[in-house]
Motif scaffolding. Sequence first.
Motif, PDB file in Angstrom:
ATOM      1  N   CYS A 262      10.205  -4.270  10.093  1.00 52.16           N
ATOM      2  CA  CYS A 262      11.505  -3.209   9.827  1.00 52.16           C
ATOM      3  C   CYS A 262      10.712  -2.061  10.076  1.00 52.16           C
ATOM      4  N   ALA A 263      11.760  -0.988   9.906  1.00 56.93           N
ATOM      5  CA  ALA A 263      11.223   0.502  10.119  1.00 56.93           C
ATOM      6  C   ALA A 263      12.112   1.362   9.149  1.00 56.93           C
ATOM      7  N   VAL A 264      11.340   2.683   8.704  1.00 60.18           N
ATOM      8  CA  VAL A 264      12.225   3.629   7.948  1.00 60.18           C
ATOM      9  C   VAL A 264      12.980   4.628   9.001  1.00 60.18           C
ATOM     10  N   TRP A 265      14.346   4.672   8.893  1.00 58.55           N
ATOM     11  CA  TRP A 265      14.873   5.736   9.775  1.00 58.55           C
ATOM     12  C   TRP A 265      15.570   6.889   8.922  1.00 58.55           C
ATOM     13  N   ARG A 266      16.191   7.767   9.507  1.00 57.50           N
ATOM     14  CA  ARG A 266      16.710   8.748   8.734  1.00 57.50           C
ATOM     15  C   ARG A 266      17.631   8.359   7.921  1.00 57.50           C
ATOM     16  N   GLU A 267      18.481   7.126   8.289  1.00 57.64           N
ATOM     17  CA  GLU A 267      19.626   6.537   7.523  1.00 57.64           C
ATOM     18  C   GLU A 267      18.959   5.325   6.563  1.00 57.64           C
ATOM     19  N   GLY A 268      17.743   5.179   6.461  1.00 55.76           N
ATOM     20  CA  GLY A 268      17.292   3.792   5.565  1.00 55.76           C
ATOM     21  C   GLY A 268      16.283   3.077   6.308  1.00 55.76           C
ATOM     22  N   VAL A 269      16.088   1.808   5.602  1.00 56.56           N
ATOM     23  CA  VAL A 269      15.322   1.039   6.128  1.00 56.56           C
ATOM     24  C   VAL A 269      16.026  -0.198   6.869  1.00 56.56           C
TER      25      VAL A 269
ATOM     26  N   ARG B  81       2.771  -1.364   6.505  1.00 53.80           N
ATOM     27  CA  ARG B  81       2.512  -0.791   7.503  1.00 53.80           C
ATOM     28  C   ARG B  81       1.799  -1.575   8.620  1.00 53.80           C
ATOM     29  N   LEU B  82       2.419  -1.532   9.952  1.00 51.16           N
ATOM     30  CA  LEU B  82       1.730  -2.137  10.901  1.00 51.16           C
ATOM     31  C   LEU B  82       0.947  -1.433  11.919  1.00 51.16           C
TER      32      LEU B  82
ATOM     33  N   ASP C 284       4.956  -0.050  20.964  1.00 49.79           N
ATOM     34  CA  ASP C 284       3.863  -0.650  21.057  1.00 49.79           C
ATOM     35  C   ASP C 284       3.819  -2.134  20.881  1.00 49.79           C
ATOM     36  N   THR C 285       3.207  -2.862  21.703  1.00 45.69           N
ATOM     37  CA  THR C 285       3.197  -4.435  21.543  1.00 45.69           C
ATOM     38  C   THR C 285       2.058  -4.727  20.290  1.00 45.69           C
ATOM     39  N   HIS C 286       1.007  -3.764  20.256  1.00 42.15           N
ATOM     40  CA  HIS C 286      -0.174  -4.316  19.497  1.00 42.15           C
ATOM     41  C   HIS C 286       0.255  -4.042  17.998  1.00 42.15           C
ATOM     42  N   MET C 287       0.946  -4.942  17.396  1.00 45.55           N
ATOM     43  CA  MET C 287       1.285  -4.871  16.115  1.00 45.55           C
ATOM     44  C   MET C 287       0.832  -5.603  15.026  1.00 45.55           C
ATOM     45  N   THR C 288      -0.216  -5.272  14.185  1.00 43.37           N
ATOM     46  CA  THR C 288      -1.076  -6.115  13.113  1.00 43.37           C
ATOM     47  C   THR C 288      -1.051  -5.136  11.997  1.00 43.37           C
TER      48      THR C 288
ATOM     49  N   PRO D 223       0.793  -1.142  -0.011  1.00 44.34           N
ATOM     50  CA  PRO D 223       0.087   0.202  -0.126  1.00 44.34           C
ATOM     51  C   PRO D 223       0.727   1.187  -0.070  1.00 44.34           C
ATOM     52  N   SER D 224       0.276   2.313  -0.326  1.00 44.43           N
ATOM     53  CA  SER D 224       0.857   3.782  -0.329  1.00 44.43           C
ATOM     54  C   SER D 224       1.426   3.891   1.054  1.00 44.43           C
ATOM     55  N   GLY D 225       2.631   4.221   1.218  1.00 44.71           N
ATOM     56  CA  GLY D 225       3.043   4.805   2.614  1.00 44.71           C
ATOM     57  C   GLY D 225       3.814   3.659   3.268  1.00 44.71           C
ATOM     58  N   ALA D 226       3.873   2.491   2.596  1.00 46.14           N
ATOM     59  CA  ALA D 226       4.493   1.239   3.319  1.00 46.14           C
ATOM     60  C   ALA D 226       6.038   1.392   3.131  1.00 46.14           C
ATOM     61  N   GLY D 227       6.640   2.113   2.407  1.00 47.02           N
ATOM     62  CA  GLY D 227       8.198   2.257   2.559  1.00 47.02           C
ATOM     63  C   GLY D 227       8.803   1.924   1.261  1.00 47.02           C
ATOM     64  N   LYS D 228       8.065   1.669   0.221  1.00 46.05           N
ATOM     65  CA  LYS D 228       8.637   0.750  -0.918  1.00 46.05           C
ATOM     66  C   LYS D 228       9.629   1.444  -1.702  1.00 46.05           C
TER      67      LYS D 228
END
Length: 365
Positions: A342-349, A310-311, A359-363, A120-125
């Motif tokens: 994974c996550a998107v940081w300043r330095e990359g993915v 995104r979760l 947050d432990t609720h990750m779906t 989806p849009s905003g996922a980090g592709k």
Amino acid sequence: MDPDQDLDQLELNPRITAAARRAKVTSARQALTVSGPDLQRITGLSRSDVQQLQTAAASACRAHTPVPALLLLRGSGPGLGSGPGLGSGPGRRLGLGCPALDGLLRGGLPAGGVTELAGPSGAGKSQLALQLCLSVQLPLLHGGLQSGAVYICTEASFPIRRLQQLISQQVELRADLPPALIRSIQFSDNIYIEHTADLEALQACVARRVPLLLARGAVRLLVVDSVAALFRSEFQAGDWPERTRRLLAFGAALHRLSHDFAAPVLCINQVTDVVDGSTAESLGLVDAKVSPALGLAWANQVMVRLMMRRLQGSVAAGDQRSAARRLEVVFAPHLERASCCCAVWREGVRGVTGHMIHDTHMTDT
């Protein structure tokens, strides 16, 4: 080779050629568009004669000489690591610059074949695609291919500011490398950006400009962002036969480039809502809410399919906080079905570990 090559130019018994001509089968293409039993019926030839005819015709239409499996294993076949600066090791990969992500993909993107990254849009592709455009410029020893990248934009403008930020943060992302090595690479000079507003421009770029850069050794990575945009916008619902034909031709062109130059091809794809569970299962996305766009016609052109989502949850590292993502291997001939957070940081993915999760609720969202 020429599929319209005359049968007289093929290595065939004159008796077989004469029988085919009497049946008005005069070219290699015609010999392959008729089934074996029908060729037997209209030519009066035996089954073995027809097999000889079609084998010779297939050889005339083949673009490349077949590569034995043993050569593929050794990595010494044509197009396998034979380009400038590539080396000749088997199973060459383009690393992503993160141990967790590279571990998921067994080293990174394959140098031969088309990889799709959908989500989806905003996922980090696009973030991951930009990261690969930098990683490809690193030496072979450090997971790169020691060359540049072509980035084709078909919808949004190229994210130049984000690219500049990633370049400035390469020392942080690749802490395993000597800072002097990273500073010695002029990353922005080796990324060639193309904007294509329609299918004609996209196909012209892939057919002419990209092969020229690959042949010169200037690039070893092709990114298309995104493959669905133009194929979705230029065709109506009733135009699906023509859309499918153009889509298959485009996929074949990408495979030829990847094979001829041992260059990874990354196609970013949009997603569409899944109508029912059976549709999701047919695409290898059981229980998924969305599936990659363009359907099975495109899915059959892809060697590796990755999904990024995104979760519902966030992760923290130092002074940074990011929405959590999941990168998933949907299918690949050399990988099992698996995923990692994974996550998107300043330095990359980068991949994330358990202690970084806030947050432990990750779906899935």
